[in-house]
Design an enzyme around this catalytic site. Sequence first.
Site, PDB file in Angstrom:
ATOM      1  N   ALA A   1       0.876  -1.175   0.000  1.00 49.89           N
ATOM      2  CA  ALA A   1       0.000   0.000   0.000  1.00 49.89           C
ATOM      3  C   ALA A   1       0.910   1.221   0.000  1.00 49.89           C
ATOM      4  O   ALA A   1       2.058   1.139   0.453  1.00 49.89           O
ATOM      5  CB  ALA A   1      -0.873  -0.013   1.238  1.00 49.89           C
TER       6      ALA A   1
ATOM      7  N   GLY B   1       0.476  -4.928   0.962  1.00 56.92           N
ATOM      8  CA  GLY B   1      -0.723  -4.950   0.116  1.00 56.92           C
ATOM      9  C   GLY B   1      -0.494  -5.667  -1.219  1.00 56.92           C
ATOM     10  O   GLY B   1      -1.438  -6.168  -1.824  1.00 56.92           O
TER      11      GLY B   1
ATOM     12  N   GLU C   1      -0.882  -9.222  -0.377  1.00 59.77           N
ATOM     13  CA  GLU C   1      -2.309  -9.391  -0.059  1.00 59.77           C
ATOM     14  C   GLU C   1      -3.160  -9.417  -1.334  1.00 59.77           C
ATOM     15  O   GLU C   1      -4.111 -10.180  -1.444  1.00 59.77           O
ATOM     16  CB  GLU C   1      -2.766  -8.288   0.908  1.00 59.77           C
ATOM     17  CG  GLU C   1      -2.162  -8.483   2.295  1.00 59.77           C
ATOM     18  CD  GLU C   1      -2.424  -7.319   3.227  1.00 59.77           C
ATOM     19  OE1 GLU C   1      -2.028  -6.184   2.890  1.00 59.77           O
ATOM     20  OE2 GLU C   1      -3.032  -7.535   4.289  1.00 59.77           O
TER      21      GLU C   1
ATOM     22  N   GLU D   1       4.386  -5.271   7.460  1.00 58.40           N
ATOM     23  CA  GLU D   1       3.633  -4.208   8.151  1.00 58.40           C
ATOM     24  C   GLU D   1       4.074  -3.960   9.586  1.00 58.40           C
ATOM     25  O   GLU D   1       4.111  -2.819  10.040  1.00 58.40           O
ATOM     26  CB  GLU D   1       2.126  -4.527   8.135  1.00 58.40           C
ATOM     27  CG  GLU D   1       1.445  -4.247   6.806  1.00 58.40           C
ATOM     28  CD  GLU D   1       1.534  -5.397   5.808  1.00 58.40           C
ATOM     29  OE1 GLU D   1       2.325  -6.336   6.036  1.00 58.40           O
ATOM     30  OE2 GLU D   1       0.805  -5.356   4.809  1.00 58.40           O
TER      31      GLU D   1
HETATM   32  N1  COA Z   1       4.595   3.036  -0.590  1.00 58.01           N
HETATM   33  C1  COA Z   1       5.006   4.191  -1.151  1.00 58.01           C
HETATM   34  N2  COA Z   1       6.131   4.306  -1.875  1.00 58.01           N
HETATM   35  C2  COA Z   1       6.864   3.198  -2.050  1.00 58.01           C
HETATM   36  C3  COA Z   1       6.513   1.948  -1.492  1.00 58.01           C
HETATM   37  C4  COA Z   1       5.320   1.904  -0.749  1.00 58.01           C
HETATM   38  N3  COA Z   1       4.865   0.755  -0.198  1.00 58.01           N
HETATM   39  N4  COA Z   1       7.453   1.039  -1.820  1.00 58.01           N
HETATM   40  C5  COA Z   1       8.378   1.697  -2.574  1.00 58.01           C
HETATM   41  N5  COA Z   1       8.017   2.992  -2.704  1.00 58.01           N
HETATM   42  C6  COA Z   1       8.743   4.050  -3.431  1.00 58.01           C
HETATM   43  C7  COA Z   1       9.943   4.536  -2.648  1.00 58.01           C
HETATM   44  O1  COA Z   1       9.562   5.500  -1.703  1.00 58.01           O
HETATM   45  C8  COA Z   1      10.773   5.129  -3.777  1.00 58.01           C
HETATM   46  O2  COA Z   1      10.222   6.379  -4.131  1.00 58.01           O
HETATM   47  P1  COA Z   1      11.204   7.657  -4.397  1.00 58.01           P
HETATM   48  O3  COA Z   1      12.089   7.214  -5.532  1.00 58.01           O
HETATM   49  O4  COA Z   1      10.258   8.761  -4.759  1.00 58.01           O
HETATM   50  O5  COA Z   1      11.963   7.861  -3.144  1.00 58.01           O
HETATM   51  C9  COA Z   1      10.511   4.185  -4.934  1.00 58.01           C
HETATM   52  O6  COA Z   1       9.279   3.522  -4.617  1.00 58.01           O
HETATM   53  C10 COA Z   1      11.582   3.132  -5.122  1.00 58.01           C
HETATM   54  O7  COA Z   1      11.753   2.435  -3.891  1.00 58.01           O
HETATM   55  P2  COA Z   1      13.157   2.283  -3.146  1.00 58.01           P
HETATM   56  O8  COA Z   1      12.880   2.056  -1.685  1.00 58.01           O
HETATM   57  O9  COA Z   1      14.065   3.407  -3.502  1.00 58.01           O
HETATM   58  O10 COA Z   1      13.682   0.935  -3.837  1.00 58.01           O
HETATM   59  P3  COA Z   1      14.705  -0.108  -3.208  1.00 58.01           P
HETATM   60  O11 COA Z   1      15.087  -1.029  -4.316  1.00 58.01           O
HETATM   61  O12 COA Z   1      15.804   0.574  -2.467  1.00 58.01           O
HETATM   62  O13 COA Z   1      13.856  -0.946  -2.120  1.00 58.01           O
HETATM   63  C11 COA Z   1      11.898  -2.101  -1.284  1.00 58.01           C
HETATM   64  C12 COA Z   1      12.777  -1.741  -2.498  1.00 58.01           C
HETATM   65  C13 COA Z   1      10.679  -2.830  -1.816  1.00 58.01           C
HETATM   66  C14 COA Z   1      12.705  -3.005  -0.341  1.00 58.01           C
HETATM   67  C15 COA Z   1      11.506  -0.808  -0.543  1.00 58.01           C
HETATM   68  O14 COA Z   1      10.966   0.107  -1.485  1.00 58.01           O
HETATM   69  C16 COA Z   1      10.495  -1.006   0.546  1.00 58.01           C
HETATM   70  O15 COA Z   1      10.828  -1.508   1.611  1.00 58.01           O
HETATM   71  N6  COA Z   1       9.221  -0.587   0.301  1.00 58.01           N
HETATM   72  C17 COA Z   1       8.180  -0.626   1.272  1.00 58.01           C
HETATM   73  C18 COA Z   1       7.657  -2.032   1.462  1.00 58.01           C
HETATM   74  C19 COA Z   1       6.585  -2.075   2.529  1.00 58.01           C
HETATM   75  O16 COA Z   1       6.826  -1.854   3.693  1.00 58.01           O
HETATM   76  N7  COA Z   1       5.371  -2.377   2.106  1.00 58.01           N
HETATM   77  C20 COA Z   1       4.259  -2.531   2.975  1.00 58.01           C
HETATM   78  C21 COA Z   1       3.459  -1.309   3.030  1.00 58.01           C
HETATM   79  S1  COA Z   1       2.070  -1.500   4.139  1.00 58.01           S
END
Ligand code: COA
Length: 258
Positions: free
Chosen positions: A66, A112, A115, A135
């Site tokens: 999400a 999400g 999910e 989460e």
């Molecule tokens: N919500 C909003 N933005 C998200 C996102 C999310 N769940 N997951 C990734 N993004 C965005 C990042 O903020 C980043 O945006 P920016 O370039 O404007 O800063 C972009 O997507 C790329 O992500 P980034 O974190 O730079 O890539 P990465 O390869 O370093 O890491 C992940 C990848 C998936 C490990 C990392 O993005 C992450 O942990 N995301 C969140 C996962 C999460 O907790 N999901 C559950 C949400 S309830």
Amino acid sequence: MEYHNIYIEEENQVAVITIDRPKKLNALNTTTIKELHNAFKELEEDEAIRVIIITGSGEKAFVAGADISEFAHFDVEQGKKLSASGQELLFSFVQHLSTPVIAAINGFALGGGLELAMGCHFRVASDNAKMGLPEVSLGVIPGYGGTQRLPHLVGKGIAMEMIMTAGMIDAQKALQYGLVNYVVSQEELLPLCQKLAGKILNNSGVAIAHAIKAVNAGYNNNGYPVEIDAFGSCFGTEDFKEGTQAFLEKRKAKFPGK
Ligand code: COA
């Protein structure tokens, strides 16, 4: 409806929905959830479409969760509404569609994203995919059905471990857990999903719709009575007449879909 965050391609009775926010790793913001709801509804109502595949654009993510930026400031009531409306519009909505939905997990499927994949009827992953419910690392719990569907798919102990550790598993581990049915290379992912869709297309869409209903009812402790009703209903369909007749005449069935 015009879509900005997703696109749909249709061919041979199969629709592929691609979530298209690659710069945000296809994170599900409110607009994307609404667009997905409309797309699934339109495709469910379209008699020409008999299987739906959902995937993410780019090579990195199916859906990374999400959109955290949208809910970081929410209070208790807003949190409840977010979960309830998301489940109604998308996660439970997909599970209860009568058109089969296959998740093609092409990269990260987190929060999400996992999910959503779990709301689909079954899942296929590419070998670079990573899955998890992170989460609790954000101070919240999976709220789009994750605490319910993950234990159903992988068992309570493994689900508890995945949820509590907030860790990611790779595609091979997901295969071992039964979370996905196949693992293939990224290039093979959509072709395999299309091949599986082709196998589904050989069968009665009406019977498949009844089967989905009966399988889902099992998770509401009501499976056997629903199965009996659904089984009986099949006897009133043209597909049943055609399927049984074709078998007796030693020919391939041509299901009218009624
Ligand atoms: N919500 C909003 N933005 C998200 C996102 C999310 N769940 N997951 C990734 N993004 C965005 C990042 O903020 C980043 O945006 P920016 O370039 O404007 O800063 C972009 O997507 C790329 O992500 P980034 O974190 O730079 O890539 P990465 O390869 O370093 O890491 C992940 C990848 C998936 C490990 C990392 O993005 C992450 O942990 N995301 C969140 C996962 C999460 O907790 N999901 C559950 C949400 S309830």
